[in-house]
Design a protein around this motif. Structure first.
Motif, PDB file in Angstrom:
ATOM      1  N   VAL A 271      -1.095   3.090 -13.081  1.00 56.23           N
ATOM      2  CA  VAL A 271      -1.134   2.505 -11.740  1.00 56.23           C
ATOM      3  C   VAL A 271      -0.568   1.091 -11.769  1.00 56.23           C
ATOM      4  O   VAL A 271       0.253   0.701 -10.925  1.00 56.23           O
ATOM      5  CB  VAL A 271      -2.582   2.511 -11.197  1.00 56.23           C
ATOM      6  N   ALA A 272      -0.990   0.303 -12.756  1.00 56.84           N
ATOM      7  CA  ALA A 272      -0.505  -1.068 -12.869  1.00 56.84           C
ATOM      8  C   ALA A 272       0.987  -1.107 -13.159  1.00 56.84           C
ATOM      9  O   ALA A 272       1.728  -1.919 -12.578  1.00 56.84           O
ATOM     10  CB  ALA A 272      -1.279  -1.794 -13.969  1.00 56.84           C
ATOM     11  N   GLU A 273       1.458  -0.241 -14.039  1.00 59.85           N
ATOM     12  CA  GLU A 273       2.873  -0.233 -14.417  1.00 59.85           C
ATOM     13  C   GLU A 273       3.780   0.092 -13.237  1.00 59.85           C
ATOM     14  O   GLU A 273       4.886  -0.457 -13.118  1.00 59.85           O
ATOM     15  CB  GLU A 273       3.114   0.805 -15.510  1.00 59.85           C
ATOM     16  N   THR A 274       3.336   1.013 -12.398  1.00 62.58           N
ATOM     17  CA  THR A 274       4.201   1.529 -11.336  1.00 62.58           C
ATOM     18  C   THR A 274       3.953   0.890  -9.983  1.00 62.58           C
ATOM     19  O   THR A 274       4.737   1.108  -9.057  1.00 62.58           O
ATOM     20  CB  THR A 274       4.007   3.048 -11.194  1.00 62.58           C
ATOM     21  N   GLY A 275       2.875   0.100  -9.853  1.00 65.30           N
ATOM     22  CA  GLY A 275       2.513  -0.442  -8.543  1.00 65.30           C
ATOM     23  C   GLY A 275       2.093   0.645  -7.581  1.00 65.30           C
ATOM     24  O   GLY A 275       2.364   0.585  -6.375  1.00 65.30           O
ATOM     25  N   ALA A 276       1.431   1.676  -8.101  1.00 62.98           N
ATOM     26  CA  ALA A 276       1.063   2.833  -7.286  1.00 62.98           C
ATOM     27  C   ALA A 276       0.114   2.449  -6.162  1.00 62.98           C
ATOM     28  O   ALA A 276      -0.740   1.569  -6.308  1.00 62.98           O
ATOM     29  CB  ALA A 276       0.422   3.909  -8.153  1.00 62.98           C
ATOM     30  N   GLY A 277       0.271   3.139  -5.057  1.00 62.32           N
ATOM     31  CA  GLY A 277      -0.622   2.941  -3.929  1.00 62.32           C
ATOM     32  C   GLY A 277      -1.682   4.010  -3.819  1.00 62.32           C
ATOM     33  O   GLY A 277      -2.615   3.893  -3.026  1.00 62.32           O
ATOM     34  N   ALA A 278      -1.546   5.089  -4.615  1.00 64.43           N
ATOM     35  CA  ALA A 278      -2.506   6.186  -4.536  1.00 64.43           C
ATOM     36  C   ALA A 278      -2.509   6.961  -5.852  1.00 64.43           C
ATOM     37  O   ALA A 278      -1.506   7.011  -6.569  1.00 64.43           O
ATOM     38  CB  ALA A 278      -2.179   7.127  -3.379  1.00 64.43           C
TER      39      ALA A 278
ATOM     40  N   PRO B 106       0.823  -1.213   0.000  1.00 75.08           N
ATOM     41  CA  PRO B 106       0.000   0.000   0.000  1.00 75.08           C
ATOM     42  C   PRO B 106       0.854   1.259   0.000  1.00 75.08           C
ATOM     43  O   PRO B 106       0.351   2.350  -0.166  1.00 75.08           O
ATOM     44  CB  PRO B 106      -0.812  -0.120   1.293  1.00 75.08           C
ATOM     45  N   ASP B 107       2.162   1.080   0.195  1.00 67.74           N
ATOM     46  CA  ASP B 107       3.056   2.225   0.220  1.00 67.74           C
ATOM     47  C   ASP B 107       3.718   2.460  -1.129  1.00 67.74           C
ATOM     48  O   ASP B 107       4.801   3.032  -1.198  1.00 67.74           O
ATOM     49  CB  ASP B 107       4.141   2.020   1.289  1.00 67.74           C
ATOM     50  N   GLY B 108       3.067   2.006  -2.205  1.00 71.02           N
ATOM     51  CA  GLY B 108       3.606   2.237  -3.543  1.00 71.02           C
ATOM     52  C   GLY B 108       3.588   3.714  -3.889  1.00 71.02           C
ATOM     53  O   GLY B 108       3.063   4.546  -3.142  1.00 71.02           O
ATOM     54  N   PRO B 109       4.150   4.084  -5.021  1.00 75.20           N
ATOM     55  CA  PRO B 109       4.239   5.496  -5.400  1.00 75.20           C
ATOM     56  C   PRO B 109       2.871   6.149  -5.572  1.00 75.20           C
ATOM     57  O   PRO B 109       1.852   5.461  -5.687  1.00 75.20           O
ATOM     58  CB  PRO B 109       5.011   5.455  -6.722  1.00 75.20           C
ATOM     59  N   THR B 110       2.887   7.449  -5.614  1.00 75.53           N
ATOM     60  CA  THR B 110       1.665   8.230  -5.810  1.00 75.53           C
ATOM     61  C   THR B 110       1.611   8.737  -7.240  1.00 75.53           C
ATOM     62  O   THR B 110       2.558   9.368  -7.715  1.00 75.53           O
ATOM     63  CB  THR B 110       1.624   9.430  -4.851  1.00 75.53           C
ATOM     64  N   ILE B 111       0.502   8.464  -7.923  1.00 74.84           N
ATOM     65  CA  ILE B 111       0.263   9.054  -9.237  1.00 74.84           C
ATOM     66  C   ILE B 111      -0.353  10.430  -9.010  1.00 74.84           C
ATOM     67  O   ILE B 111      -1.432  10.562  -8.437  1.00 74.84           O
ATOM     68  CB  ILE B 111      -0.695   8.195 -10.088  1.00 74.84           C
ATOM     69  N   LEU B 112       0.336  11.475  -9.449  1.00 71.73           N
ATOM     70  CA  LEU B 112      -0.155  12.852  -9.374  1.00 71.73           C
ATOM     71  C   LEU B 112      -0.620  13.244 -10.761  1.00 71.73           C
ATOM     72  O   LEU B 112       0.189  13.432 -11.671  1.00 71.73           O
ATOM     73  CB  LEU B 112       0.950  13.786  -8.886  1.00 71.73           C
TER      74      LEU B 112
END
Length: 475
Positions: free
Chosen positions: A97-104, A10-16
């Motif tokens: 989101v899928a590519e980066t494993g984003a958490g938010a 859940p601590d994956g990167p944030t998509i801004l």
């Protein structure tokens, strides 16, 4: 691979997700991304494919190109970068989101119907995948659902709307720009900005735009500072005079969110407090014009088809004739024989901008003297204005047409000759954009103002009679 599978933590990167908020200062979504403490993947999506999304016009695309360049440089200066993707926004964001494993995923809200539908789709899909999806208030002082009548309805008249906004108290103060952000270490594929072909090439007609404007956050802040320091005092007295530098010229910067309305509001409010009577009056008047922007977005939120459907349905019966192609072309080129109209249309073509008083005059001439549907004019402005705002452009055209909320009565016809005598009496503005004015090369007037005014009023009276005849009996 699904977004849930990619999101191992859940601590994956944030998509801004940047949209109509191309700035670092007072950007609530950016602040939330920084406060989350994870690496940030900043992205802009050029979406011309989602259902109902209106592609930008040519002048706005020119502006967007330079604004994205400026934003990219600003992000690099604080340690980040900007990813560019093109396609349906929901698919693009969820793929990222899928590519980066984003958490938010975070963004600032928009208020058009199609845009809200896209945001809802993304928020639902992200939430279902266990990803934090949040949106923020960054583009309006007062969001539409927070300003209602005492009965809980929507305002359709500006003055009580703005009075209600003022009664809500002072808007929040702007947020600072972050000093640094944590970039995402892994490489993320990005389009080349030049591949989007936002700038004109064959021919390159944007020279006048480049001379007139500096897109980007730095340009916005410089223009705001110049207005407050140099021209605000003249605003109330001279803002309707197109030859006088008395307006802010902030509209394209606000359109692309290079400066927030909160920053503009507090700059003007600070200037108002303790100032001379003239300066205070001008600041108050300017703040009310910011209110008109708020009012337009309130209308758009509750009427998503504002650019194509009459706000007042009785105007659906208006007998628009087939447009006169030659007259329309003369209007577009600034060759009607009426100097104030022509100067405005040439200013628009040269700089991507037109003084607001002249916009009303040019729009009235098209609608009421040429009897051309307001939607045709709205489309032309959408393509040629650098500040082609989805709310203000549509609301402004409907106001002039008489079909909109708080509309100018249809029987109010802006006579371009009288308007010039009042607001450009020396002809300085007209001569600036019409070098052949006063010579045999200048076109003759293409219509008789009196005859066309009477024809327009007769058509409107027929619509009024029809509406009255079809109305249910009182009581």
């Amino acid at each position: 691979m699904t977004a849930r599978e990619a999101n191992d933590s859940p601590d994956g990167p944030t998509i801004l997700w940047f949209r109509d908020d191309l700035r670092l200062a007072d950007n609530p979504a950016l602040q939330a991304a920084v406060e989350r403490g994870e690496p940030i993947v900043a992205v802009y999506v050029l979406d011309e494919e989602s259902s109902g999304i209106r592609p930008l016009g040519a002048a706005s695309k020119w502006w967007l190109h330079d604004s994205l360049l400026a934003l990219s440089v600003s992000l690099e200066e604080i340690g980040g970068g900007l990813v560019l993707r093109r396609g349906p926004a929901a698919a693009v964001i969820l793929s990222l989101v899928a590519e980066t494993g984003a958490g938010a995923v975070v963004w600032n809200r928009r208020y058009g119907g199609a845009e809200r539908a896209v945001d809802t789709e993304i928020k639902q899909a992200a939430t279902d995948a266990g990803i934090d999806a949040r949106s923020f208030q960054g583009s309006l002082l007062h969001e539409p659902w927070t300003v209602t009548t005492q009965q809980g309805g929507n305002y359709s008249v500006f003055t009580p709307f703005w009075r209600a906004c003022v009664a809500k108290g002072e808007p929040r103060h702007p947020l600072p720009s972050p000093d640094a952000i944590t970039p995402f270490d892994d490489a993320v594929a990005s389009d080349e900005l030049t591949s989007w072909a936002l700038r004109p090439t064959s021919p390159d007609w944007a020279g006048g735009l480049s001379d007139a404007w500096t897109p980007g956050e730095h340009g916005a802040i410089e223009r705001l500072a110049f207005f407050i320091e140099q021209t605000l005092d003249d605003y109330a007295e001279h803002r309707d005079e197109p030859a006088v530098l008395a307006t802010s010229n902030l509209s394209p910067h606000l359109r692309f969110g290079e400066v927030s309305p909160f920053t503009v509001y507090h700059a003007a409010e600070q200037a108002r407090r303790g100032a001379s009577a003239r300066r205070a009056t001008s600041a108050t008047k300017f703040l009310a014009e910011i209110g008109w922007r708020e009012f337009s977005y309130n209308l758009l939120f509750h009427n998503p088809e504002l650019a194509t459907r009459n706000f007042r349905p009785e105007f659906d019966a208006f007998p628009w004739p087939e447009p006169d192609a030659r007259a329309l072309r003369a209007w577009q080129r600034g060759e009607t024989g009426f100097p104030l109209v022509d100067a405005g249309m040439r200013q628009l073509w040269k700089t991507g901008y037109m003084h607001n008083r002249v916009r009303m005059i040019a729009a009235s001439f098209l609608i009421k003297n040429l009897m051309i549907d307001w939607r045709i004019g709205e489309e032309w402005f959408w393509d040629t204005l650098v500040d082609a705002d989805p709310a203000s452009n549509a609301a402004g055209w409907q106001w002039v047409a008489g079909s909109g909320a708080d509309a100018s009565p249809y029987f109010r016809v802006f006579n371009p000759e009288l308007q010039q005598k009042k607001f450009d009496p020396t002809g300085d503005y007209a001569h600036e954009f019409i070098p052949e004015l006063g010579t045999a090369a200048y076109p003759r007037q293409i219509v008789d103002l009196g005859e066309t005014r009477q024809a327009a009023l007769a058509a409107f009276e027929a619509v009024k009679r029809g509406a009255a005849a079809s109305a249910p009996p009182a009581g």
